[in-house]
Design a protein around this motif. Structure first.
Motif, PDB file in Angstrom:
ATOM      1  N   ALA A 252      -5.479   2.735   3.626  1.00 16.02           N
ATOM      2  CA  ALA A 252      -6.483   3.657   3.094  1.00 16.02           C
ATOM      3  C   ALA A 252      -5.943   4.416   1.891  1.00 16.02           C
ATOM      4  N   LEU A 253      -4.758   5.022   2.055  1.00 19.18           N
ATOM      5  CA  LEU A 253      -4.193   5.801   0.965  1.00 19.18           C
ATOM      6  C   LEU A 253      -3.890   4.908  -0.242  1.00 19.18           C
ATOM      7  N   GLY A 254      -3.317   3.740   0.025  1.00 21.00           N
ATOM      8  CA  GLY A 254      -2.993   2.811  -1.068  1.00 21.00           C
ATOM      9  C   GLY A 254      -4.242   2.430  -1.843  1.00 21.00           C
ATOM     10  N   SER A 255      -5.341   2.142  -1.136  1.00 17.39           N
ATOM     11  CA  SER A 255      -6.576   1.729  -1.816  1.00 17.39           C
ATOM     12  C   SER A 255      -7.135   2.852  -2.681  1.00 17.39           C
ATOM     13  N   ILE A 256      -7.109   4.068  -2.142  1.00 12.70           N
ATOM     14  CA  ILE A 256      -7.639   5.202  -2.905  1.00 12.70           C
ATOM     15  C   ILE A 256      -6.791   5.451  -4.153  1.00 12.70           C
ATOM     16  N   LEU A 257      -5.466   5.451  -3.969  1.00  9.32           N
ATOM     17  CA  LEU A 257      -4.574   5.683  -5.106  1.00  9.32           C
ATOM     18  C   LEU A 257      -4.754   4.604  -6.180  1.00  9.32           C
TER      19      LEU A 257
ATOM     20  N   ASN B 255      -7.703  -5.509  -2.337  1.00  7.92           N
ATOM     21  CA  ASN B 255      -6.490  -4.698  -2.252  1.00  7.92           C
ATOM     22  C   ASN B 255      -6.209  -4.294  -0.809  1.00  7.92           C
ATOM     23  N   ALA B 256      -7.256  -3.815  -0.124  1.00  5.81           N
ATOM     24  CA  ALA B 256      -7.058  -3.330   1.244  1.00  5.81           C
ATOM     25  C   ALA B 256      -6.525  -4.442   2.136  1.00  5.81           C
ATOM     26  N   ILE B 257      -7.094  -5.660   1.992  1.00  5.16           N
ATOM     27  CA  ILE B 257      -6.618  -6.767   2.829  1.00  5.16           C
ATOM     28  C   ILE B 257      -5.145  -7.031   2.549  1.00  5.16           C
ATOM     29  N   SER B 258      -4.743  -6.985   1.258  1.00  4.25           N
ATOM     30  CA  SER B 258      -3.333  -7.293   1.024  1.00  4.25           C
ATOM     31  C   SER B 258      -2.410  -6.147   1.420  1.00  4.25           C
ATOM     32  N   TYR B 259      -2.870  -4.894   1.360  1.00  7.06           N
ATOM     33  CA  TYR B 259      -2.016  -3.803   1.858  1.00  7.06           C
ATOM     34  C   TYR B 259      -1.870  -3.894   3.382  1.00  7.06           C
ATOM     35  N   TRP B 260      -2.967  -4.199   4.038  1.00  8.55           N
ATOM     36  CA  TRP B 260      -2.934  -4.324   5.493  1.00  8.55           C
ATOM     37  C   TRP B 260      -1.941  -5.411   5.912  1.00  8.55           C
ATOM     38  N   ASN B 261      -1.874  -6.477   5.123  1.00  3.74           N
ATOM     39  CA  ASN B 261      -1.062  -7.635   5.492  1.00  3.74           C
ATOM     40  C   ASN B 261       0.348  -7.626   4.929  1.00  3.74           C
TER      41      ASN B 261
ATOM     42  N   LEU C 190       5.840   6.792   4.418  1.00  4.39           N
ATOM     43  CA  LEU C 190       4.588   6.034   4.295  1.00  4.39           C
ATOM     44  C   LEU C 190       3.799   6.410   3.044  1.00  4.39           C
ATOM     45  N   TRP C 191       3.945   7.680   2.599  1.00  5.14           N
ATOM     46  CA  TRP C 191       3.258   8.106   1.377  1.00  5.14           C
ATOM     47  C   TRP C 191       3.822   7.341   0.189  1.00  5.14           C
ATOM     48  N   ALA C 192       5.151   7.252   0.148  1.00  9.21           N
ATOM     49  CA  ALA C 192       5.799   6.543  -0.956  1.00  9.21           C
ATOM     50  C   ALA C 192       5.419   5.061  -0.938  1.00  9.21           C
ATOM     51  N   LEU C 193       5.384   4.465   0.262  1.00  7.00           N
ATOM     52  CA  LEU C 193       5.016   3.047   0.348  1.00  7.00           C
ATOM     53  C   LEU C 193       3.594   2.830  -0.181  1.00  7.00           C
ATOM     54  N   SER C 194       2.681   3.745   0.166  1.00  6.03           N
ATOM     55  CA  SER C 194       1.307   3.630  -0.328  1.00  6.03           C
ATOM     56  C   SER C 194       1.277   3.675  -1.854  1.00  6.03           C
ATOM     57  N   LEU C 195       2.079   4.588  -2.418  1.00  3.36           N
ATOM     58  CA  LEU C 195       2.125   4.712  -3.874  1.00  3.36           C
ATOM     59  C   LEU C 195       2.676   3.426  -4.505  1.00  3.36           C
ATOM     60  N   ILE C 196       3.721   2.865  -3.905  1.00  2.00           N
ATOM     61  CA  ILE C 196       4.302   1.615  -4.417  1.00  2.00           C
ATOM     62  C   ILE C 196       3.250   0.500  -4.368  1.00  2.00           C
ATOM     63  N   TYR C 197       2.551   0.399  -3.240  1.00  5.05           N
ATOM     64  CA  TYR C 197       1.479  -0.603  -3.122  1.00  5.05           C
ATOM     65  C   TYR C 197       0.472  -0.406  -4.248  1.00  5.05           C
TER      66      TYR C 197
ATOM     67  N   ILE D 154     -15.768  -2.107  -7.973  1.00  2.00           N
ATOM     68  CA  ILE D 154     -14.850  -1.276  -7.186  1.00  2.00           C
ATOM     69  C   ILE D 154     -14.777  -1.790  -5.748  1.00  2.00           C
ATOM     70  N   MET D 155     -15.936  -2.132  -5.191  1.00  2.00           N
ATOM     71  CA  MET D 155     -15.973  -2.700  -3.834  1.00  2.00           C
ATOM     72  C   MET D 155     -15.111  -3.943  -3.746  1.00  2.00           C
ATOM     73  N   THR D 156     -15.335  -4.878  -4.702  1.00  2.00           N
ATOM     74  CA  THR D 156     -14.616  -6.150  -4.647  1.00  2.00           C
ATOM     75  C   THR D 156     -13.106  -5.938  -4.688  1.00  2.00           C
ATOM     76  N   VAL D 157     -12.615  -5.196  -5.701  1.00  3.13           N
ATOM     77  CA  VAL D 157     -11.156  -5.037  -5.781  1.00  3.13           C
ATOM     78  C   VAL D 157     -10.618  -4.273  -4.581  1.00  3.13           C
ATOM     79  N   THR D 158     -11.381  -3.286  -4.111  1.00  4.85           N
ATOM     80  CA  THR D 158     -10.870  -2.486  -3.003  1.00  4.85           C
ATOM     81  C   THR D 158     -10.752  -3.330  -1.733  1.00  4.85           C
ATOM     82  N   ILE D 159     -11.734  -4.197  -1.493  1.00  2.84           N
ATOM     83  CA  ILE D 159     -11.633  -5.067  -0.316  1.00  2.84           C
ATOM     84  C   ILE D 159     -10.402  -5.960  -0.439  1.00  2.84           C
TER      85      ILE D 159
END
Lengths: 274, 297
Positions: A75-80, A199-205, A135-142, A192-197
């Protein structure tokens, strides 16, 4: 002739569908089986559907904690990613200058360079900044790692917006910040929807960055926790628990994807038309 | 006027600077740092970094494991390009050109492996290949081919193809979607004209479809090459850790082991530079080969 080839073509389609689905069904069935069942009847349905393997994976093997961590990072990675990419994409698309072109090319070129090259310095950089196992730093790196890809997609969408809209808003006295946030951002919603979906899938994985940059077990994300669970499961022969863990990692993305797959396809085609 | 120019620059700085600064710190610096570290011997734990010039590269040149790793990387590139392109092209054509009612079902299902984490795919397939509880061996025994059963991932000759299969399994969906997008943009009138001229479906495929979606095919091949060279190691690391021996080692898994398991960070960095060089050369060569194909219609 067409009818014949339709039947012939269905055979490989059905076969591949089985090759894709069967391992997933096998994994799902395994999650309900006891160890004895997994050994003696690998192809059979489980005798009873009890959820104890799921409970053990979630509670005793740290998958629950990792699930929440993955959720946070995703969530944080996608928003950032959006916060960093939307203004850049807008500025780069609308203000075409020499510098802008150079910047676009720098971002694009970085997509060609293997991330592996940067792992070692990144690890020591975060260590110096005291941001390892954070975890905050990891989100930023993602987020930063996906900025080039996100900009690249969003520029296409912003390019489709007629310039007259912005001119009209300027005449009405709207500031550039207002145009960016109140006009452009809502208009590129499907992009925005497309990239976020995606991005989110790859951060999750994601697995390797998390493996390197997180250290304590309470901070691990799902990929790392699954890998740990695999080692423990082999040691304790807790196969059913392992399969349950795999299901916990996969089911949310399958549901998420099935809901949103229309907008992925839609976004891909809309962005491509220029 | 001066005020508005100043505001304009402030706005541009607001849009571009924060992102670019973070990008410099967390992407550009680490990449340049990777190059810099490759000239040092460094265990990471002490602050002592010894400058050794090109020694890490000399060591790489004489390292037999890295040769095996490069060979394995190219094995995966080759098998994945062939396997993924053939299957996804076939599926893309079948799902767009023949009126198959359940096409959306296949489109969704074939994409499933693409949304799964490589770790999950690796672990799942590790158990499909498992000698005692796995599907492959139990299937072979069921159909009476007991002598074919083996510990697939522990077998020097079978380990590479065994890892390549899930890699292809996981890759089809995305490229199928990409090619489907290309095919649906090909004007229908071309096929109708070809039908009137009596061209077979096979001829239509080679004379119309392939040349017209050549840009998508080219992009897909290059993308498979890049992601394979930069990403196969995740599957390898999860499924075999590079073993048995170094039979399934690839450059990325070797880098990880040298740097983060053996604490030879300088040597690991040199492997990182090697991965970059090998990827760039491979992409340039394949771009050249793919460009020579002329679009004619």
């Amino acid at each position: 002739m067409k009818a014949f080839s339709q039947i012939m073509v269905r055979i490989p389609l059905i076969l591949w569908a089985i090759i894709v689905i069967f391992p997933l069904v096998w994994m799902f069935m395994g999650a309900f089986k006891t160890n004895a069942e997994i050994f003696t009847s690998p192809w059979a349905l489980p005798q009873t559907f009890n959820f104890s393997n799921f409970a053990r994976a979630w509670n005793d093997f740290n998958i629950g904690r990792a699930f929440l961590n993955s959720f946070f990072v995703t969530a944080l990675g996608s928003i950032l990613t959006l916060a960093l990419s939307i203004p850049t994409a807008y500025a780069l698309e609308r203000i075409r200058s020499k510098m802008g072109e150079v910047l676009i090319n720098v971002y694009l070129a970085s997509m060609m360079i293997p991330a592996v090259l940067g792992w070692i310095p990144l690890f020591f950089l975060l260590m110096k900044l005291n941001l390892l196992d954070n975890l905050w730093a990891l989100s930023l790196i993602y987020a930063i790692s996906h900025v080039p890809f996100t900009i690249f997609i969003l520029i296409g969408f912003i390019g489709n917006i007629p310039k007259e809209l912005e001119e009209a808003a300027t005449v009405d006295g709207m500031s550039q910040y207002g145009i960016l946030f109140k006009i452009i951002t809502p208009l590129i919603k499907s992009g925005i929807m497309t990239v976020t979906i995606l991005n989110a899938i790859s951060y999750w994985n994601e697995f390797f960055m998390a493996l390197i940059l997180l250290q304590t077990e309470s901070n691990t994300t799902l990929g790392v926790a699954m890998n740990l669970l695999k080692t423990k499961a082999q040691y304790e022969s807790a196969w059913g628990v392992l399969f349950a863990g795999l299901c916990i990692a996969v089911i949310p993305v399958i549901i998420f994807y099935t809901i949103f797959q229309r907008s992925i396809v839609k976004g891909m085609t809309e962005g491509a038309i220029k | 006027m001066a005020q508005s120019a100043k505001q304009r620059y402030l706005f541009l700085a607001f849009c571009l600077l924060p992102t670019f600064l973070l990008f410099l710190v967390f992407t550009v610096y680490p990449m340049l740092g990777g190059l810099y570290y490759s000239f040092f011997e460094w265990s990471g734990t002490s602050s002592v970094k010894t400058f050794i010039g090109l020694d890490n590269y000399v060591k790489l040149w004489n390292d037999t494991i890295i040769k095996q790793a490069i060979f394995n990387d190219f094995f995966f590139v080759f098998v994945k390009v062939i396997g993924i392109m053939m299957l996804s092209l076939f599926f893309a054509v079948a799902l767009t050109q023949l009126r198959i009612k359940e096409a959306p079902f296949y489109r969704i299902v074939f994409f499933f492996p693409n949304i799964m984490s490589v770790v999950v795919i690796g672990i799942l397939w590790q158990f499909i290949y498992d000698p005692s509880i796995g599907l492959v061996n139990s299937f072979l025994m069921k159909v009476g081919l007991t002598e074919w059963a083996r510990p697939w991932l522990g077998d020097m000759t079978w380990v590479l193809p065994s890892i390549a299969i899930p890699a292809i399994w996981a890759g089809i969906g995305l490229f199928m979607l990409l090619l489907m997008g290309g095919i649906s943009n090909v004007p229908k009138s071309l096929y109708e004209a070809a039908d009137i001229d009596g061209a077979s479906e096979w001829q239509q495929f080679w004379r119309i479809t392939v040349p017209l979606i050549w840009p998508q095919i080219k992009t897909s091949i290059l993308y498979i090459i890049i992601t394979s060279l930069n990403g196969s190691f995740v599957l390898v690391q999860v499924m075999t850790g590079g073993g048995p021996g170094s039979a399934s080692e690839v450059m990325g898994s070797y880098l990880y082991q040298r740097a983060f398991e053996d604490f030879q960070f300088g040597y690991g960095a040199a492997i990182g530079v090697l991965i970059l060089v090998v990827s760039l050369i491979t992409v340039l060569i394949s771009q050249f080969i793919l460009k020579k194909e002329k679009v004619e219609y």
